[in-house]
Structures are given as C-alpha cells and as structure tokens.
Design a protein around this motif. Structure first.
Motif: not given
Length: 153
Positions: A2-9, A59-60, A82-83
């Motif tokens: 899995i990968h924890f994905t932050p809100i896009p830069t 977040p959509f 992060g992430g």
C-alpha cells in the motif's frame, strides 16, 4: 503493498496561495497549538507556533453524492509531500474510519469500519485486494474528517 497518498501538491499549493476551498471560501489562517493539527500534504503534525490553514476540502475529482467534503488542516507555507508505505505521523488517534471506493469514486458498501490505528495497513490491504476497490480513505473516527488516501503501490 500500500501507499499512503497525501492531497496532491498542486492542490496544496493552490490553497497555500489563497485559492478558494471546496466551499468557495479563502482558507483561514491560524497558528498551530501543536499536536492535533495534522497537515494533509506533508502528513505530519503542524508544529506549535507554525502558521496553518483551515479549509474545506473535497478529496474527490468532482461533486457527486458520495463526495464528502469537510475541514482539514494544511501547513500555511509550502511543505514537502509526505506519503509512502509507512503509517504517517498524522495517524496518532487510537482508531479511525476506513472506507473503500470504486473507480467511479463511490463508496463500496460493506467496506466501512472503525478500526484500531495499528491495523490500518492490513485493513487497507484487505480492501485493496478486492478488484472492485480503486482506493481507500482514512477518516477521523470522532469527527469524520478526511485524513489520507491509501492506494496500491
């Protein structure tokens, strides 16, 4: 994996530059009082005394019935995204809501639960093993605030 994905830069930088939030309002500027102010971009707690933003975030990709929006904190100054595979610092409460979404950004019913924080990676992997699931969201178990997205790595 899995990968924890932050809100896009690009979205974080827009908010940090004063772009309107999901409600069309300018993000509010405040000073962090320390732990409990998790930045959804760097995925770290905003240090006490540091400038921060409070804003409404969706977040959509677009509004639709399942596209919840709500308050988030964000570092006021540009921060590094992060992430990764490790549980982010911002997930420090004892438990969180986990919920899976389909490729068309709809909740996949039967996937939502309140889970202990330590089990989030395993819970996310289990949901992402279902081919109907595109990604997972983690939300506050107490206030339902969006925390982070989890994707397949």
């Amino acid at each position: 994996m899995i990968h924890f994905t932050p809100i896009p830069t690009a979205i974080a930088r827009a908010y940090q530059s004063g772009a309107p939030d999901a409600n069309g309002q300018t993000p509010e500027r405040h000073i962090s009082d320390g732990p409990g102010t998790p930045c959804r971009h760097c995925l770290q707690n905003i240090p006490k005394g540091a400038a921060m933003l409070i804003l409404a975030h969706r977040p959509f990709p677009s509004p639709q019935p399942y596209a919840e929006l709500g308050p988030i904190f964000l570092c006021a100054d540009p921060c590094e995204a992060g992430g990764g595979a490790e549980l982010p610092e911002i997930l420090a409460s004892p438990e969180y809501i986990i919920r899976a979404y389909t490729p068309d950004n709809r909740i996949l019913y039967g996937t939502g639960a309140v889970v202990p924080t330590a089990t989030i990676p395993a819970e996310a992997e289990a949901r992402l093993s279902d081919p109907r699931v595109a990604y997972v969201h983690i939300r506050s178990a107490r206030n339902n605030c969006y925390q982070v997205r989890i994707d397949r790595s």
